[in-house]
Each structure stands twice: as structure tokens, then as C-alpha cells.
Design an enzyme around this catalytic site. Structure first.
Site, short mmCIF file in Angstrom:
data_model
loop_
_atom_site.label_atom_id
_atom_site.label_comp_id
_atom_site.label_asym_id
_atom_site.label_seq_id
_atom_site.Cartn_x
_atom_site.Cartn_y
_atom_site.Cartn_z
CE LYS A 39 -0.32 -0.67 5.01
NZ LYS A 39 -1.21 -0.98 6.14
N GLY A 78 10.26 37.04 14.63
CA GLY A 78 11.13 36.80 15.77
C GLY A 78 12.50 37.43 15.63
N PRO A 129 -17.00 41.30 9.63
CG PRO A 129 -14.72 41.79 9.61
CD PRO A 129 -15.82 41.28 10.51
CG HIS A 137 -0.12 31.32 15.25
ND1 HIS A 137 -1.15 32.22 15.17
CD2 HIS A 137 1.00 32.03 15.41
CE1 HIS A 137 -0.67 33.45 15.29
NE2 HIS A 137 0.64 33.36 15.43
CB SER A 148 -12.16 40.28 3.79
OG SER A 148 -11.95 41.64 3.49
CB ALA A 173 -23.92 34.12 17.56
CE LYS A 202 -23.21 38.45 7.90
NZ LYS A 202 -22.75 38.49 6.47
N PRO A 239 3.86 -8.43 5.85
CG PRO A 239 5.09 -9.72 7.34
CD PRO A 239 4.81 -8.30 6.98
CG ASN A 283 4.79 43.19 19.31
OD1 ASN A 283 4.09 44.03 19.85
ND2 ASN A 283 4.26 42.15 18.68
#
Length: 1090
Positions: free
Chosen positions: A56, A306, A778, A751, A780, A773, A771, A107, A343
């Protein structure tokens, strides 16, 4: 990322090696790839010739049985025949197209259908889950609905008996003990080997347990723990995406760097290429490109973040440009160099690396019709943009450069022709720590608005709706204590002076009465204090070796910002949890193994401690407190008005995007009240809802913003809270990663948590649920600022938000180093150097990079020429210098320098002290004759003194001729060192006039006494003058200058240092004791006293 899929053969081999359970059948597997040598394969696996087999593909393809990609119960010839129709063939699996090129053979296990069962183990935030179903195989169906589920606590290793009672009620009674024992051993390896997902279907149970099909993921961040157990593991790409050498190169760069460098090639023939800074920003740029219709032309996904060095960004950019300029596109190509507001990354420094790469590829960029769009912000971004604009004027391709005044993703619309390119780019009037003229105006959202005097409470989920919970009160009337106030005090774990100074500058700009940092904890040094600035004055911040001492000294400190590395962040955080005074821990490190993170979260929850992170920059409470490097440099603090609170609170996963949110909110509302980046790992210490509830119950917060992302399901908690009425203040929400569903293969974004494992975890599903809820969603990310402004304007109209006049913050002096970096000041250097520069990508000797030095093999002589003479000398000259070093290396232990070195070494002194003792004897009488000989002979030759007149002149002046005379050697017993050097000089130097002159002098002196020969010092002195004057590299004046400043004696000092070190090592090796000179070798001649 953390959870990475592995090949089936890798998973089986790991279990074969480590699974300690006698009831498990031996795992035997052979791997077949294109170009397989069947003779070698069968020699290594002789069972292939005798057993029935299964074959396989092993390329992360799901449901292979239903796709007809498994061949069972055949002999080796049957395997070969089947592979002729499969191996190397292109197939389509869903929307993914790829080549079958990696197969495994095992096998064949003869068994009945009722002997198949299903087992799966996976991780959740608060526990592990074991699924078991008494049936298995390709037709098992929806196991999530069918299987028995056992939730295992994070600190538990379940026993076979517990597993039997919890899971195996429907399994055959005769086989329950065998299965239970196997699952017990399997779970132990699941934990110990840091698997995150392990599915076996089917597991065949006869007299033994057979693992037939296996799918697994492991936590790649645990490599530093499991390297010995894992060995070398290759992580294959998803089926349908080829593994490119460039991806491996960037992965290798990433592994060697403290920064983050990621590259995934989606479509090497694509027109749109990206070079994006930041994990969150990289996802958003991909989203926007796809939303604008560019999905099919998007060539790559990746990020650099970083604070990578100039050299690292050069290599990253060079790799992308190399890929981009391989194939032409009829419409030309687009390069988007984007990013949020950094940052702590020095934007100018990283841009320098990109600029170098663009210059290197200038011809190809023109040839391939590339247009470039740049948008960036952060520390020193003004200089970075200036350098980019300057490059654009000379590069020969269209380049458009924007800063923080332009919405982050606006350049995507410009690049794809969906948005006009402004004729003139507006610029923010900010520089470093100062706001320049005109920058203190109110935000555009309310420039012309008359301040409202209303103090009405916030409305409901829609502005104007009736609030079911009074502003400031939770459902039960409880107002949770704020995490941060303007009195908050913190420790920093780790030596982070830059972060400390940034926090102190923020504190001062917020008019805090005292610093928010009380000390650093750093276990690798003793207790001491470090100097920092508090506004205009200097203060001392203590550094503690012991955490216990720090806590006892500052009992009112309740926040720790943990900068420990991924290897030690867990242990240090667990230690911090032992101190009851701590209420909040921010963990900055990315890449903490998930098993450890989950245990840490559980411990913190039990102790009531809030965890922000891991993999975060932290958070900020304008006017009160900021975590570490959050918010960037002070210019961004001021331009985003983070020195005073606004009305909008936000929560994000991405740390880089938190700074972009600060910018967006300050431009479209009255500013940020508080913002937290919970972290990009799969299991952040706190959830979106933890912070949103806290914000909601604060009467000063009028509206909420959430930036979610693909992967996980935490955003649904927010949607449910809106629907239930728990959240009544308006929520503006957007989940990034909408592009994931447009890719044919799975893409792991920046992430670790940015990967959807089910449709429910996709960004599109989450955005739709939010939306429905009642959240403000927006179209986008491009429209996020407008949506925030829309809600904000309504709240102002209703009087919910009262606009307050801007109060300028106190000035904070700019640090000298940063002012110099920005080119705002200049200062005379303390000293100058012209021979070496270590500041750039690589070490440079007199203009020659160290890589070129080794590439051209210039040797020690060549390096010495660069550092001493600032010249690249001819090869014969470099070799002569090396010969001089060789012949002056040593002259036995009796000479004064060696003698002193030996005596000092035998006195027990160290190598450097012993070497210095020997070197201090070098002078006119020992070894220092090179310069003097060169000067005397040169002066005589240059004034046209004939050799006889020179000898007579020196005799008349009662001066010795330096470089003439030897204690042992003579005209009849020549010094072979001189003979060797003289032969080389005569054969290789262009001319030797001074050497010829010295040899004539030697004839005169040896006529008087045979040992008055030209000695090695004299020879080297005059030969070096000939070399310098005649090699074509120096003028006569330059050559004379080097002689005057003592360069030639340096040859003796350098050469003889080798010998002195040899004598030192020799004495130590021989273990010689303290030397005392024998009495009988001293003549005592004391005066007689009458």
C-alpha cells in the site's frame, strides 16, 4: 507547528522499538520507492520471498482501502505486478493531485472480520481521549459517534483493568485481557513518545495483537526530549504537495535560528509570491489574496518573524526570489513584502537583507516582469521604508512602499488590480520616542465630533439594544478583579534588559508613579543590579539568582513575564506557580511540548493563576501596564495612543497582529482599553472567552474585538455567549485562515494551532456561526477597520462612548543607541579600525569576507597580509610570510624567551602568563633585530652607501650591524633556515636589491670573522623590505611606514609564540615541578665588608 503527521512506517517502527507488550506481534515492513533494487530489498527482508504480502502507499492518504490503493494476500511477484500500475503514477485524491512514490510491504495477516477492532488515542486541552470500537476495518463508519470514549486525565496512566472496564464491554470476553494489556502499553508510548494522534484501524486480535493500518502525528517540538527515542524522523508533506529542496533549506535555517522562518510552496508556477513578517499576518495576507480571487495563482505560504538577522532574511528572500524567477508568467509576477506592526523586530535590519537579495536578482526581476508591493511597521520602520523607496528608484521594476498609515492588506488589492494605488503616500509623523508636529490629533473616527457628556451604559450585542446585564456587572453581580492596573508590579524571568527598558518607558509615558518592573530573575548569575532609565533619570533594577528571594523581597508583586526558552519555560513556570502571590504568568516561548503545556494549564487553573501564552508577545493595558515587548517601540505606543485607555478591548491569538489591532483600533475608534494575545499554540493558557468575559464585565469597556483563526473551537464559546445573552456589549469578530479551504492540500499556518481537523474548525464556519449569533463580522480582514468604526460611531451617537479630549503624554528621552540607529544624531568614534568588521552577515578582514578567504585558500599568510597590511598579497608573498613564521617558531629551550616561558610554567602559572613572560624578553638583543636590520640596511642602500662604507661607518659610530652575527653558525656552517628562505626569495621575488646588498655586507664581515653571517633575523628583515617594495602592492613610502611602525618584528613575535606555547605545554605534559636554579651555576661575588 507542533503536531506533525508521520509516515505509517515511522509510526510502526517507533512502536516496534518501544512498545513493551508480549502480546504484540512483530512488526515487519519493507519500503519501496522509485528505482527500488529488488535484490537488495529481498536480501534485507528475506521474508518477502516466502510469505503472502500486503502492499500500500505510505503518503498520508486517507481511506486507501476504499480508493483501491491496497493489495492484499499476494506473493512478491503479485506485489511487483501491482506496483507497475501504481508506483510513479499520478492520481487524484479528492482535490489533491500527486504522484505515488512511497509504498510499504508487510506480511499478510489472515484473519476474520470479527477479529478486527478500532483504537484511537488523541489529545484534548484538559485530557487525553481513548476511543475503542469492537469492530474495525474500512467500513467502520462514524467512529466518533459509535466508539466508546474514555477521557484520561493528564497525569494518569490507566491500568489494563481500568481500560477493560471503561472500554471493552462489547469486545469478545476471551480477548479482553489481551486487548486491555495492549492498549495500556500503547497509551504509555503515546504519552512517552509525545504522540498527539494515534489511530489503528484495524487492530487485528487473534492469539496476538497485529497493528495493520496506522495513522499518527507526533509533537515535533518535543524533539529535544525524545531525540534519542525517535532517532531521525522525516515529516512528509501532505499528499499532493511535493517536498521542495528550498523548503528543507528554510526549515534548516529555522532550526538553527532563534527566529521563525517558514516556507511552503503551494504552486511553483504561480504568479503571486509573498514574503510576510509574522505568523498571524502571513495567514491574513493569504486570506486576502484568496478572497480577491488569487487562490489559483498564490505560489507560496510562509513567514519570517522573531527578529531574524540581516543574513537570515537575505537567505530567506534569496530562496523565494530564486523560486519566483524560474518560470515566466504572461501577466508578469507580483511580490508582496508585507507584515503587521512589529513588536521588537528591527524592520530596517530585516529589510537590508531583503534589499540585498532584490539587488542580486535585479536582472531577473526585470526579465520576469515583477512588480513589488511593500507594507510594514514597527521599530525603525521609517528607515526600512526609506531604504526600500530608495531601492525602488533604481531597481528597474515597479515598487510601491507603504507604512502604518495604510491598512495592512491594502497592498493585496493594489497588487491584484482590485484597489487603486495612491499617487502620493501619506506618512505618519512619528519618529522613535517622539510625536512630531500634527500627530496628536484625535483619531479620524471622531475628528469633528463634539464630545458627548452622556455616561449611558453599553447597549446589547447590537448597539442600542437593551442590556440584560448592567454594564460592569457579570450575570451574578460579581466583577472580577482586573489582571492589570496602574499599580501592577512584575518580575521578568530571564535576562531581558531591552524588554525591561521598554516597559519602563511605557510606564513613564502613562504617568505611572513607579515602575512596573521590580526585578529580573536569572538563575545563571549572582545577585546584582542593572541600570535603567526612568524618564530622564537612571534607576537600578535588581537581578535575583533565586526566585524565592525575589518573591520574599517583593511580596506585593503578582505578575511574572517568563522569557525562558522552550526547553526551560515549563519547569520555570511550574516553579513560579509554587508562590501564592502570583496571579498572572505570561509565557513568551514558542514550541513548548503540548503535553507539558497542558499539565501547566491544569496546575495553573487549580491555583487560580491566569496564564497568557505560550507563544505570545503578551498583552497591554493602556495607561497601566504592558507585558514585555508588547506594543513595540515607544513611537508605536504614542501613535496608537496606548499611553491612555480607550473604550475597545480585544483578544487575539497572534502577538504580531495584536500590535496591528492597536493601530486599527486607534485609527477607527478612541483606542484600546486592554488587549491580550493568548498565543498561537494549540493549547493557550487562557481562551478567548476567559478574556472576553473579563472585558465585558468591566464598565469602562464599551465594545469587544476578537481576532480568531482556523483550528480549534474556542470561538464557538463566544458565539454561544452572544446567543445566550451572557455577552450584551457589541462584539466585532473575524477568524483568519479563510484561505485554508481553497488549497488542494493541507497547509499548516504559522501558529501551531492554525490547522483545522474538521469542518467545524474552519474559519469560514466560525465566521458564519459568529455572524448568526449576532457578532459584527466583516466581509474580510480588509474591512475589519471599517466594521470597528461602524460600531464605534453608533456607540458614540447613542452616548454610550463619551469622547474625551486628548492629553499629551510626558516626553520620554530617546535612547542614544536608538537615536543613532535612526540617524538622528552623530558622535565622534572613540577609536577607529580599518582591518576588520564583525557587524554584518559575516566576518570581514580588510574588505574580504571570511567565506571568500576559505574559498580562495589564501592561508595564514594571506590572512596576516589582510590584517597587517590591508592588502591581498600575491600567493608567493603569502607563502613567504608563512615560511618566516615556520622558521622563527622555535630555537630551543636555552634562549631567553623559551627559558622564561619554561620557568613561569613550572611555577604553576597559566598559559597566557607563561607566554607573556617569554614575549617580554623580545627586544634588540633577542629576536627584535628584524626591524632594526631592515632600517639599517635600507638606510644605507637608499643613501647609496657602498657596502664597505656602510661597514666602516657603523664601526666608526661604535654601532653593531643588526642582523649580522650568530653564536653557532658561520660561513662554513650555514644556518639552514636562511638557506631555505634565501633560495625561495631568489626563485620567487620579482627583485631582491636589498638582500643582494646585505649579502655583500656579509662578505665583508665574514672576512673578518666567519660567524659574522647574515642571520635569520637579518635575512627576514631585508627580504621583507624587498617583498614590500617590489611585489607591486605598496608604494615605497607605504613599505617604509610598515617598517617604521614595527610590523616586521611582529613576524618574530607571532612565530615564536607558537614555540613558547609548545614549551609551556611540554612542561605541563612532563609534569615538571617548580624550577630553582642550581647554586653551582651561580657565581656569588658579594663585596667584603671591613
Amino acid at each position: 507547528m507542533s503536531a506533525k503527521a508521520i509516515n505509517e512506517v515511522t509510526g510502526k517502527n517507533l512502536l516496534q522499538k518501544h512498545l513493551k507488550y508480549g502480546g504484540t506481534a512483530e512488526n515487519r515492513v519493507a519500503v519501496v520507492t522509485e528505482g527500488v533494487n529488488w535484490d537488495e530489498l529481498t536480501a534485507q527482508n528475506p521474508w518477502l520471498l516466502t510469505e503472502r504480502l500486503v502492499v500500500k502507499p505510505d503518503q498520508l492518504i486517507k481511506r486507501r482501502g476504499k480508493l483501491g490503493l491496497i493489495k492484499v494476500n499476494v506473493d512478491l511477484n503479485g506485489v511487483k505486478e501491482w506496483l507497475t500500475t501504481k508506483l510513479g503514477q499520478d492520481i487524484e485524491v479528492g482535490s489533491a493531485k500527486g504522484k505515488l512514490k512511497h509504498f510499504l510491504i508487510e506480511p499478510f495477516v489472515a484473519h476474520k472480520q470479527e477479529e478486527e477492532v478500532y483504537v484511537c488515542i488523541y489529545c484534548e486541552r484538559d485530557n487525553d481521549v481513548i476511543l475503542f470500537y469492537h469492530e474495525g476495518g474500512v467500513d467502520v463508519g462514524d467512529v466518533d459517534a459509535k466508539a466508546v470514549k474514555y477521557e484520561v486525565s493528564l497525569t494518569e496512566y490507566p491500568t489494563a483493568q481500568t481500560i477493560k472496564s471503561k472500554l471493552l464491554a462489547k469486545a469478545p470476553a476471551a480477548k479482553q485481557d489481551l486487548i486491555a494489556g495492549f492498549v495500556e502499553a500503547l497509551y504509555k508510548q503515546f504519552k512517552d513518545l509525545y504522540f498527539t494522534y494515534l489511530e489503528i484501524n484495524p487492530l487485528v486480535v487473534t492469539d496476538k495483537v497485529y497493528i495493520l493500518d496506522l495513522a499518527a502525528k507526533i509533537d515535533a517540538t518535543a524533539e529535544f526530549i525524545c531525540k534519542k527515542e525517535w532517532g531521525d524522523i522525516d515529516f512528509p508533506p501532505p499528499f499532493g504537495r511535493e517536498a521542495f529542496a528550498e523548503e528543507a533549506y528554510i526549515a534548516d535555517l529555522d532550526a538553527k535560528s532563534g527566529a521563525s522562518l517558514k516556507l511552503t510552496i503551494l504552486n511553483p508556477k504561480g504568479r503571486i509570491w509573498t514574503m510576510v513578517a509574522g505568523g498571524g499576518a502571513s495567514v491574513i495576507y493569504s486570506d486576502t489574496i484568496c478572497d480577491l480571487g488569487g487562490a489559483s495563482e498564490l505560489a507560496n505560504y510562509g513567514e519570517y518573524s522573531g527578529a531574524p538577522s540581516e543574513g537570515q532574511t537575505f537567505e530567506y528572500a534569496k530562496t523565494i526570489l530564486g523560486l519566483m524567477t524560474r518560470e515566466k508568467h504572461s501577466d508578469g509576477k507580483v511580490l508582496i513584502i508585507g507584515g503587521g506592526i512589529a513588536n521588537f523586530t528591527n524592520v530596517a535590519a530585516t529589510f537590508k537583507g531583503i534589499v540585498r537579495a532584490l539587488k542580486q536578482f535585479q536582472t531577473k526581476l526585470i526579465q520576469y516582469g515583477v512588480s513589488i508591493y511593500v507594507r510594514r511597521g514597527g521599530p525603525n520602520y521609517q528607515e526600512g521604508l526609506r531604504v526600500m523607496r530608495e531601492l525602488g528608484s533604481s531597481l528597474g521594476v515597479a515598487m510601491y512602499v507603504f507604512g502604518t498609515e495604510t491598512h495592512m492588506t491594502a497592498i493585496c488589492g493594489m497588487a491584484l488590480g482590485k484597489r487603486p494605488i495612491p499617487a502620493k503616500t501619506p506618512t505618519d509623523q512619528t519618529t522613535a520616542s517622539f510625536l512630531l508636529a500634527g500627530s496628536a490629533e484625535p483619531a479620524a473616527a471622531h475628528k469633528n465630533r463634539t464630545p458627548s457628556t452622556s455616561t449611558a451604559t453599553a447597549g446589547g450585542a447590537k448597539p442600542g439594544a437593551t442590556a440584560s446585564v448592567a454594564a460592569g456587572g457579570a450575570a451574578g453581580g460579581h466583577v472580577e478583579k482586573r489582571l492589570f492596573t496602574n499599580k501592577t508590579k512584575s518580575f521578568l524571568y530571564g535576562m531581558q534588559p531591552r524588554a525591561v527598558q521598554g516597559m519602563l518607558d511605557f510606564d513613564h509615558s502613562c504617568s505611572r508613579e513607579e515602575p512596573s518592573v521590580v526585578g529580573m530573575i536569572y538563575p545563571f548569575t549572582g545577585d546584582h543590579k542593572q541600570k535603567f532609565y526612568w524618564g530622564h533619570k537612571e534607576i537600578l533594577i535588581p537581578v535575583y539568582k533565586s526566585m524565592e528571594k525575589a518573591m520574599k523581597t517583593h511580596p506585593d508583586t503578582d505578575v511574572v513575564i517568563n522569557f525562558a526558552s522552550l526547553r526551560s519555560a515549563y519547569d520555570s513556570s511550574m516553579e513560579i506557580l509554587e508562590y501564592k502571590q502570583i496571579r498572572t504568568i505570561a509565557i513568551i516561548a514558542e514550541g513548548i511540548p503540548e503535553n507539558k503545556t497542558r499539565v501547566l494549564i491544569k496546575a495553573a487553573k487549580e491555583k487560580g493563576v491566569t496564564i497568557i501564552g505560550p507563544a505570545t508577545v503578551g498583552g497591554i493595558k493602556p495607561g497601566c501596564f504592558k507585558i514585555g515587548n508588547t506594543g513595540g517601540m515607544l513611537d508605536n505606543i504614542l501613535s496608537s495612543k496606548l499611553y491612555r485607555p480607550g473604550s475597545v478591548a480585544y483578544v487575539s491569538r497572534s502577538g504580531g497582529m495584536s500590535n496591528e489591532l492597536n493601530n486599527i483600533i486607534s485609527r477607527n475608534a478612541d483606542g484600546v482599553f486592554e488587549g491580550v494575545a493568548i498565543g498561537g499554540d494549540r493549547y493557550p493558557g487562557t481562551s478567548f472567552m476567559d478574556h472576553i468575559e473579563r472585558y465585558h464585565d468591566d464598565p469602562e469597556v464599551k465594545m469587544l474585538v476578537m481576532l480568531g483563526e482556523v483550528g480549534g473551537a474556542e470561538e464557538y464559546q463566544v458565539a454561544s455567549a452572544i446567543e445566550s445573552g451572557r455577552l450584551t456589549k457589541p462584539v466585532v469578530a473575524w477568524c483568519i485562515g479563510t484561505c485554508a479551504s481553497m488549497f488542494a492540500t493541507e497547509v499548516q499556518f504559522g501558529h501551531a494551532g492554525s490547522c483545522a481537523n474538521a469542518e467545524r474548525e474552519t474559519s469560514r464556519a466560525k465566521n458564519q456561526a459568529l455572524k448568526v449569533a449576532g457578532a459584527y463580522v466583516p466581509n474580510s480582514f480588509d474591512d475589519l477597520g471599517e466594521k470597528i468604526n461602524e460600531v464605534y460611531e453608533q456607540l458614540v451617537e447613542q452616548g454610550v462612548i463619551e469622547i474625551k479630549p486628548e492629553v499629551p503624554p510626558p516626553t520620554v528621552p530617546m535612547d542614544y543607541n536608538w537615536a543613532r540607529e535612526l540617524g538622528l544624531i552623530r558622535k565622534p568614534a572613540s577609536f577607529m579600525t580599518s582591518i576588520c568588521d564583525e557587524r554584518g552577515q559575516e566576518l570581514i578582514y580588510a574588505g574580504m569576507p571570511i567565506t571568500e578567504i576559505f574559498k580562495e585558500e589564501i592561508g595564514i599568510g594571506g590572512v596576516l597580509a589582510l590584517l597587517w597590511f590591508q592588502r591581498r598579497l600575491p600567493n608567493y608573498a603569502s607563502k613567504f610570510i608563512e615560511m618566516c613564521l615556520m622558521v622563527t617558531a622555535d630555537h630551543g629551550p636555552a634562549v631567553s624567551g623559551a627559558h622564561n616561558t619554561i620557568v613561569t610554567a613550572r611555577a604553576g602559572k597559566d598559559l597566557i602568563s607563561s607566554l607573556c613572560s617569554g614575549l617580554l624578553t623580545i627586544g634588540d638583543r633577542f629576536g627584535g633585530a628584524l626591524d632594526a636590520a631592515a632600517k639599517q640596511f635600507s638606510e644605507a642602500y637608499d643613501t647609496n652607501l657602498i657596502p664597505m662604507d656602510f661597514v666602516n661607518k657603523m664601526r666608526a659610530e661604535h654601532r653593531l650591524i643588526m642582523g649580522i652575527g650568530h653564536r653557532v653558525k658561520s660561513i662554513n656552517n650555514p644556518d639552514m633556515r636562511v638557506v631555505i628562505l634565501m633560495q625561495y626569495a631568489k626563485e620567487n621575488f620579482p627583485a631582491t636589491p636589498l638582500l643582494d646588498y646585505a649579502l655583500q655586507v656579509e662578505k665583508i664581515t665574514t672576512a673578518k670573522k666567519p660567524n659574522l653571517i647574515l642571520n635569520v633575523d637579518g635575512f627576514i628583515g631585508v627580504a621583507m623590505v624587498d617583498l614590500l617594495r617590489n611585489c607591486g602592492v605598496f608604494t615605497v613610502e607605504e613599505a617604509n611606514e610598515y617598517i617604521e611602525i614595527g610590523a616586521l618584528n611582529g613576524l618574530f613575535v607571532l612565530g615564536r609564540s607558537m614555540g613558547f606555547i609548545g614549551h609551556f605545554l611540554d612542561q605541563k605534559r612532563l609534569k615538571q615541578g617548580l624550577y630553582r636554579h642550581p647554586w653551582d651555576d651561580i657565581s656569588y661575588v658579594l663585596p667584603e665588608i671591613q
